[in-house]
Design an enzyme around this catalytic site. Structure first.
Site, PDB file in Angstrom:
ATOM      1  CG  ASP A   1      -1.899  -1.080   1.243  1.00  0.00           C
ATOM      2  OD1 ASP A   1      -2.172  -1.463   0.269  1.00  0.00           O
ATOM      3  OD2 ASP A   1      -2.455  -1.376   2.478  1.00  0.00           O
TER       4      ASP A   1
ATOM      5  CG  ASP B   1     -11.365  -1.342  -0.887  1.00  0.00           C
ATOM      6  OD1 ASP B   1     -10.607  -2.430  -0.908  1.00  0.00           O
ATOM      7  OD2 ASP B   1     -11.215  -0.118  -1.473  1.00  0.00           O
TER       8      ASP B   1
END
EC number: 4.3.2.10
Length: 259
Positions: free
Chosen positions: A11, A130
């Site tokens: 990330d 998500d």
């Protein structure tokens, strides 16, 4: 049974690898090029690189960092974050990515998945989802399940995660990267019910993400969740475990892995 994949995830924001909890409280984990090279050396099956603030910040793709990472990595590289158009897919493939991951842009315009997969093939089009479990109040009116969030987990779209995954595959996604927002960074294990629900609903590989705290969590994602691949960050970034240790644990539990 095909070998199951272990995929470390980078990330990235501000040119650094970070890791948060429930998509918040970001902590620095290091330089993306150095970390990518380490995972390549450890025998990772693939690598996923997500620019986690590109969409929310309205920024363009960070091609120089992606090119630098790709130069160090000789395993399949998936890049996501700020991927909005078919032209972005071409730019990322040219920069060294093997697969591109759509998230918020697919929610805004689902047709982009049809167009991108028709032009470049579904094998290089990933859709990242998500998902967050509905609250008891929401479940009382809409039924139990998970909603899809966009913009780095900031916005509830109201879409059902299982239905959305099914639609994305129908439109040409070759893989689903499924993250449990409830479990992200908590080290409490995957949301196995979510993983299983999506894995059972689609006929393409599902990558389980969000919540790995132990090597057994990775194996559970495959054996209980039905995932084809497992993605983790925290347990690898901070040196708790290596990819090799993860493969050894999975093999010990009877899961085929690439050695």
């Amino acid at each position: 049974m095909l070998a199951k994949r272990i995929i470390p995830c980078l990330d990235v924001t501000g040119g650094r690898v970070v890791k948060g909890v429930n998509f918040l409280e970001l902590r620095d984990a290091g330089d993306p090029v150095e970390i990518a090279a380490r995972y390549n050396a450890q025998g990772a099956d693939e690598l996923t690189f997500l620019d986690i603030t590109a969409t929310s910040d309205g920024r363009d793709l960070i091609l120089p960092i992606i090119e630098a990472v790709a130069s160090q990595v000789f395993i399949p590289l998936t890049v996501g974050g700020g991927v909005r158009t078919v032209a972005d897919v071409r730019r990322l493939l040219n920069a060294g990515a093997d697969k591109t991951s759509f998230n918020s842009a697919a929610i805004a315009d689902p047709q982009v998945i049809n167009d991108a997969s028709q032009k470049y093939g579904s094998q290089c089009i990933v859709v990242a989802i998500d998902a967050k479990r509905r609250s008891p109040e929401e479940a009382a009116t809409r039924g139990a399940g998970w909603d899809v969030y966009s913009h780095g987990g900031r916005k509830n779209t109201g879409l059902d995660a299982v239905e959305w995954a099914t639609e994305m595959v129908r439109r040409g996604a070759g893989e689903i990267l499924l993250t449990s927002m409830d479990r992200d960074g908590t080290k409490s294990g995957f949301d196995l019910a979510l993983t299983r629900a999506v894995s059972d609903a689609v006929n393409v590989p599902v990558i389980a993400s969000g919540g790995v705290g132990s090597l057994d969590d990775l194996a559970d994602g495959i054996q209980t969740g039905g995932a084809d691949a497992v993605l983790a960050a925290s347990i690898f970034h901070y040196g708790e475990h290596t990819v090799g240790e993860a493969k050894a644990r999975m093999a010990a539990r009877g899961i085929p892995v690439r050695t």
